[in-house]
Design an enzyme around this catalytic site. Sequence first.
Site, PDB file in Angstrom:
ATOM      1  N   HIS A  84      22.815   3.949  36.090  1.00  0.00           N
ATOM      2  CA  HIS A  84      23.374   2.620  35.845  1.00  0.00           C
ATOM      3  C   HIS A  84      23.879   1.992  37.143  1.00  0.00           C
ATOM      4  O   HIS A  84      23.569   0.848  37.470  1.00  0.00           O
ATOM      5  CB  HIS A  84      24.510   2.734  34.826  1.00  0.00           C
ATOM      6  CG  HIS A  84      25.210   1.433  34.558  1.00  0.00           C
ATOM      7  ND1 HIS A  84      26.369   1.080  35.204  1.00  0.00           N
ATOM      8  CD2 HIS A  84      24.873   0.404  33.762  1.00  0.00           C
ATOM      9  CE1 HIS A  84      26.743  -0.116  34.789  1.00  0.00           C
ATOM     10  NE2 HIS A  84      25.853  -0.554  33.906  1.00  0.00           N
ATOM     11  N   ARG A  90       8.595  -3.314  33.033  1.00  0.00           N
ATOM     12  CA  ARG A  90       9.166  -4.598  33.469  1.00  0.00           C
ATOM     13  C   ARG A  90       9.034  -4.652  34.980  1.00  0.00           C
ATOM     14  O   ARG A  90       8.834  -3.627  35.632  1.00  0.00           O
ATOM     15  CB  ARG A  90      10.631  -4.720  33.053  1.00  0.00           C
ATOM     16  CG  ARG A  90      11.488  -3.617  33.638  1.00  0.00           C
ATOM     17  CD  ARG A  90      12.913  -3.692  33.134  1.00  0.00           C
ATOM     18  NE  ARG A  90      13.574  -2.398  33.355  1.00  0.00           N
ATOM     19  CZ  ARG A  90      14.644  -1.984  32.726  1.00  0.00           C
ATOM     20  NH1 ARG A  90      15.200  -2.717  31.807  1.00  0.00           N
ATOM     21  NH2 ARG A  90      15.188  -0.814  32.997  1.00  0.00           N
ATOM     22  N   SER A  92      20.850 -38.870  56.234  1.00  0.00           N
ATOM     23  CA  SER A  92      21.094 -37.464  55.929  1.00  0.00           C
ATOM     24  C   SER A  92      22.158 -37.428  54.848  1.00  0.00           C
ATOM     25  O   SER A  92      23.250 -37.974  55.030  1.00  0.00           O
ATOM     26  CB  SER A  92      21.561 -36.724  57.179  1.00  0.00           C
ATOM     27  OG  SER A  92      21.904 -35.408  56.833  1.00  0.00           O
ATOM     28  N   LYS A 134      11.396  -6.855  26.763  1.00  0.00           N
ATOM     29  CA  LYS A 134      10.881  -5.577  26.281  1.00  0.00           C
ATOM     30  C   LYS A 134       9.799  -5.804  25.229  1.00  0.00           C
ATOM     31  O   LYS A 134       8.714  -5.233  25.307  1.00  0.00           O
ATOM     32  CB  LYS A 134      12.053  -4.786  25.694  1.00  0.00           C
ATOM     33  CG  LYS A 134      11.848  -3.299  25.670  1.00  0.00           C
ATOM     34  CD  LYS A 134      13.063  -2.596  25.068  1.00  0.00           C
ATOM     35  CE  LYS A 134      14.230  -2.534  26.033  1.00  0.00           C
ATOM     36  NZ  LYS A 134      15.486  -2.094  25.375  1.00  0.00           N
ATOM     37  N   CYS A 171      22.288 -32.305  54.547  1.00  0.00           N
ATOM     38  CA  CYS A 171      23.063 -31.307  55.272  1.00  0.00           C
ATOM     39  C   CYS A 171      24.269 -30.975  54.405  1.00  0.00           C
ATOM     40  O   CYS A 171      24.491 -31.584  53.395  1.00  0.00           O
ATOM     41  CB  CYS A 171      23.464 -31.811  56.653  1.00  0.00           C
ATOM     42  SG  CYS A 171      24.342 -33.368  56.644  1.00  0.00           S
ATOM     43  N   MET A 181      23.176  -3.757  26.234  1.00  0.00           N
ATOM     44  CA  MET A 181      23.117  -3.837  24.785  1.00  0.00           C
ATOM     45  C   MET A 181      22.620  -2.514  24.247  1.00  0.00           C
ATOM     46  O   MET A 181      22.417  -1.579  25.003  1.00  0.00           O
ATOM     47  CB  MET A 181      22.254  -5.009  24.379  1.00  0.00           C
ATOM     48  CG  MET A 181      22.942  -6.305  24.723  1.00  0.00           C
ATOM     49  SD  MET A 181      21.973  -7.724  24.322  1.00  0.00           S
ATOM     50  CE  MET A 181      20.526  -7.384  25.224  1.00  0.00           C
ATOM     51  N   TYR A 224      13.555 -32.839  55.157  1.00  0.00           N
ATOM     52  CA  TYR A 224      14.103 -31.562  55.608  1.00  0.00           C
ATOM     53  C   TYR A 224      15.413 -31.239  54.907  1.00  0.00           C
ATOM     54  O   TYR A 224      16.052 -32.117  54.326  1.00  0.00           O
ATOM     55  CB  TYR A 224      14.310 -31.565  57.134  1.00  0.00           C
ATOM     56  CG  TYR A 224      15.420 -32.480  57.610  1.00  0.00           C
ATOM     57  CD1 TYR A 224      16.728 -32.013  57.687  1.00  0.00           C
ATOM     58  CD2 TYR A 224      15.164 -33.798  57.957  1.00  0.00           C
ATOM     59  CE1 TYR A 224      17.756 -32.846  58.102  1.00  0.00           C
ATOM     60  CE2 TYR A 224      16.180 -34.633  58.378  1.00  0.00           C
ATOM     61  CZ  TYR A 224      17.485 -34.148  58.439  1.00  0.00           C
ATOM     62  OH  TYR A 224      18.491 -34.979  58.842  1.00  0.00           O
ATOM     63  N   ARG A 226      15.676  -1.072  19.181  1.00  0.00           N
ATOM     64  CA  ARG A 226      15.989  -1.324  20.592  1.00  0.00           C
ATOM     65  C   ARG A 226      16.288  -2.792  20.836  1.00  0.00           C
ATOM     66  O   ARG A 226      15.567  -3.664  20.395  1.00  0.00           O
ATOM     67  CB  ARG A 226      14.791  -0.936  21.468  1.00  0.00           C
ATOM     68  CG  ARG A 226      14.115   0.342  21.062  1.00  0.00           C
ATOM     69  CD  ARG A 226      12.816   0.570  21.813  1.00  0.00           C
ATOM     70  NE  ARG A 226      13.007   0.750  23.243  1.00  0.00           N
ATOM     71  CZ  ARG A 226      12.001   0.807  24.106  1.00  0.00           C
ATOM     72  NH1 ARG A 226      10.748   0.644  23.695  1.00  0.00           N
ATOM     73  NH2 ARG A 226      12.243   0.998  25.375  1.00  0.00           N
ATOM     74  N   GLY A 243      21.403  -1.496  30.259  1.00  0.00           N
ATOM     75  CA  GLY A 243      22.426  -0.766  29.519  1.00  0.00           C
ATOM     76  C   GLY A 243      23.483  -1.621  28.837  1.00  0.00           C
ATOM     77  O   GLY A 243      24.447  -1.109  28.295  1.00  0.00           O
TER      78      GLY A 243
HETATM   79  P1  ADP Z   1      17.492   0.163  27.534  1.00  0.00           P
HETATM   80  O1  ADP Z   1      17.152  -1.254  27.417  1.00  0.00           O
HETATM   81  O2  ADP Z   1      18.938   0.430  27.670  1.00  0.00           O
HETATM   82  O3  ADP Z   1      16.640   0.867  28.544  1.00  0.00           O
HETATM   83  P2  ADP Z   1      15.701   1.187  25.517  1.00  0.00           P
HETATM   84  O4  ADP Z   1      15.510   0.395  24.306  1.00  0.00           O
HETATM   85  O5  ADP Z   1      14.645   1.054  26.532  1.00  0.00           O
HETATM   86  O6  ADP Z   1      17.126   0.842  26.136  1.00  0.00           O
HETATM   87  O7  ADP Z   1      15.823   2.667  25.052  1.00  0.00           O
HETATM   88  C1  ADP Z   1      16.650   3.648  25.561  1.00  0.00           C
HETATM   89  C2  ADP Z   1      15.861   4.925  25.769  1.00  0.00           C
HETATM   90  O8  ADP Z   1      15.246   5.371  24.575  1.00  0.00           O
HETATM   91  C3  ADP Z   1      14.757   4.766  26.765  1.00  0.00           C
HETATM   92  O9  ADP Z   1      14.727   5.902  27.600  1.00  0.00           O
HETATM   93  C4  ADP Z   1      13.517   4.680  25.929  1.00  0.00           C
HETATM   94  O10 ADP Z   1      12.399   5.150  26.623  1.00  0.00           O
HETATM   95  C5  ADP Z   1      13.878   5.561  24.757  1.00  0.00           C
HETATM   96  N1  ADP Z   1      13.156   5.132  23.563  1.00  0.00           N
HETATM   97  C6  ADP Z   1      13.242   3.932  22.987  1.00  0.00           C
HETATM   98  N2  ADP Z   1      12.413   3.840  21.927  1.00  0.00           N
HETATM   99  C7  ADP Z   1      11.761   5.016  21.843  1.00  0.00           C
HETATM  100  C8  ADP Z   1      10.763   5.532  20.963  1.00  0.00           C
HETATM  101  N3  ADP Z   1      10.237   4.784  20.003  1.00  0.00           N
HETATM  102  N4  ADP Z   1      10.337   6.790  21.169  1.00  0.00           N
HETATM  103  C9  ADP Z   1      10.867   7.527  22.185  1.00  0.00           C
HETATM  104  N5  ADP Z   1      11.806   7.110  23.025  1.00  0.00           N
HETATM  105  C10 ADP Z   1      12.263   5.851  22.878  1.00  0.00           C
HETATM  106 MG    MG Z   2      14.753   0.820  28.628  1.00  0.00          MG
END
Ligand code: ADP
Ligand code: MG
Length: 891
Positions: free
Chosen positions: A459, A343, A767, A29, A834, A110, A854, A99, A108
């Site tokens: 999820h 990503r 082999s 990220k 093999c 962490m 191979y 984040r 989801g």
């Molecule tokens: P995950 O890795 O679980 O997707 P994120 O860190 O991406 O968690 O954040 C969870 C949600 O919060 C996402 O929908 C993201 O777009 C939103 N979000 C994170 N940071 C900001 C921010 N600075 N402003 C607005 N929305 C945010």
């Molecule tokens: Mg995210």
Amino acid sequence: MSYPEKFVYRFGKTVTDGNKKLKSLLGGKGANLAEMSTIGIPVPPGFTITTEACKSTIDNQMNWPETLLEQVEEGIKNLEKEMDLTFGDPEKPLLISVRSGAAVSMPGMMDTILNLGLNDEVAEAIIKKTNNERFAYDSYRRFIDMFGDVVMGVSHELFEEAIESMKEEVGVSKDIELSADHLKELTDRYKAIYRKETGHMFPAEPMEQLKFAINAVFNSWNSTRAKKYRQISKIHGLIGTAVNVQAMVFGNMGETSGTGVCFTRNPATGESKLYGEYLINAQGEDVVAGIRTPKAIAELENRNPDIYDELLSYTRKLEAHYKNMQDIEFTIQDGDLFILQTRNGKRTGTAAVKIAVDMVNEGIITRKEAIKNLVEPGHIEQLLHPQFKESSFSDKEIIGKGIPASPGAAVGKVVFDSQKAEDAEGPVILVRIETSPEDVGGMSSSEGILTSRGGMTSHAAVVARGWGKPCVAGCGDIVINYKNQSFTNGEVTVKEGDWISLDGNNGKVILGKKELMEPDFGKEYETLMQWVDEVEEMKVRANAETPEDAQVARNYGALGIGLARTEHMFFKPGRINYMRKMIIANSEKERVAALENLLPFQKQDFVEIFEVMEGLPVTVRLLDPPLHEFLPQEESEIKKVARELDVSPDMLQKKVDQLKEFNPMLGHRGCRLGITYPEITEMQTRAIIEAAIELSKQGQKVLPEIMIPLVGSVEEFRNQREVVDRIANEIMTEADISVEYKVGTMIEIPRAAILADQIAEDADFFSFGTNDLTQLTYGFSRDDAVKFLPSYIETGILKQDPFQVLDEEGVGQFVQAGTRLGRMTNPDLKVGICGEHGGDPDSINFAYLTGLNYVSCSPFRVPVAHLASAQALLKLKTDEEAPEALETFEA
Ligand code: ADP
Ligand code: MG
Ligand code: MG
């Protein structure tokens, strides 16, 4: 461990320290936020705290490394300057998100906290500034919820209950229908919950909030569910999570605001069209959490074409920049668009192949990039998965239709609980209203997943796609009742333990256990595999011993057979008793007579296989297993077989007892059989050469390769080679025709690997029988290792099962040494592998690096192996691009 001094990397319009290559340091990220900032994508500014800071903190009982606090404070100061706002300011307050984000995406797993910096005073300031009281309290209550949950472990359910009862009191059904006053009241109730559960007041000081939040994200790296996810997904070698601190943008400011997620192309089918979902007047996770049903991204096009076009232009730019399909998070704040994450998108096998081919045709990537970066071996494997026969069920049996979130067909018994799914024996389908990160264990144990809520980006959908597991999501036709352990579509009720079938290709939920059939690959697959053929150097053969399997292998593109196990041919009815007669023979004469009966069968087998493999090499391994495997063991069976063989049960029993061994795997087997009973080797050679002559006479090209198993010394090999050559010459002289054949050996005993130079003087090929080689190198009995291997893997003594993934460090040395020594005395030596490992992508990569000619694997893995073989070459030859390649496999 010592770390460099720099723990904080900024990103934003004015300064950016990081870039996309720094994933292991900044997490995926963080690295991508930095990258996007530098290529002109509107990203709210912020900074990333490195994974090294996380590791150091965890290693030191949650004490931050010395300069971290300073650097974070500095980061906040810069952010304040850039935003022209101040943390905790009563006039112009700065709010931030905190984040998590590791180098490998773990959906989801962490934690993230939004709206940090809020307190009573700040809420007032926001109201003054925005004139939007509803927005201020909506943000505030969300912050208390997330902070309580993530930092203090206050159950999110408690806050959910509070908002639910608030809605009930007011008489509304949706959270957006709550007014400013309601949300203000709700904020107070949230604070009360917080206080009751933690025994503390909600912390008002922003810097204190921030420190707590950063620690909570650090800690979430080692949460039970995160560890479990890493274990299931085989994610090793990461040091921790990064923490991204970022200025907030708000999707919950009213009707001109919103938040959403999108894929640059359809992740299920690969269709080249923006695909996604969004919600108006919402924040963060609302879209994925299934709180309201999101709108399709196409609606944004109607509702706000300007924003849609802007979004489209960014998605195209990102796709071209990353040279890969992207999964993007965005927020619209009062008409302004911001991108919050990008990503490489998880996708199905079908989508992966189509996207790869399309992107080449669109000129975005080269063919080699498509092979190297856009398709994973697992994608090809997924394509080979069976599908339902449409004719195997009627429309009446379809009890619901949901979103086809992850393709493939699954049948199993219904369970409603993840723990039960983990404990169940036999195939199960996990049925949940929604899944959460707590469910990953159960999801992984299930054949398929069915949810009644949530969309393509929920999820359940994201995780299932990542694992290639069929999933039907958001099936609103069914109502799930956890209490009764059942679900119903109004007419039919399905209870725990009932069979259902899920079709992840079209979202159908079908009653009962339906029949499966082979899949259809699509035209892009042919194109891609042709490109693979063009680049690959190391060939792929198949392990097959029936004409049917050989045909499948050839259809899948096998370039020969690397292992035909002749003993499998003897197990067929009609032959097994001749085999038994041979085994119980009391004299050579009796034995030869029995073998003569086997000869026509064996010869016919070879004729058929050679025909299917016309023009390609076929490696035939001479008899390998210990002979007792062919005899009955139970008393009643012995009686029956004795009658069939026309011998006395006592005599047969005596033979069975004689053949019992303490360690059959180390016993009278492999070339040891041919050495003690040369007539077996003679018969098998005769069958092979006669078959070859027969086809040669018809003008067919056959290339038999006769392989002597379990050789440990050159003398053993010479002994058997002499028999083979003598018989082959006899037959060829008699028939007055000569056919080309090779004689080589399995290298599966460590001694043979280190004396390979001697053996290669007489052998035409090697082999590596990596199953036995692994067994003998580790001293692990293949059949008994199940007793301890699982705990070895759990405790980390072993990272993987060495019988599945070649142990490069140890067993690999024998493969390398055997190859090098063998080629020293015989430069033309053909070398292959093999055994199970021949179809495993990592092992294939190793085989390529070792310089093998191979690999040979099961017919159904041939396409996977082709791709892995081409990727091994491309990875090696385009080294400078390695970080790019890594990035793709992670997404
Ligand atoms: P995950 O890795 O679980 O997707 P994120 O860190 O991406 O968690 O954040 C969870 C949600 O919060 C996402 O929908 C993201 O777009 C939103 N979000 C994170 N940071 C900001 C921010 N600075 N402003 C607005 N929305 C945010
Ligand atoms: Mg995210
Ligand atoms: Mg073996």
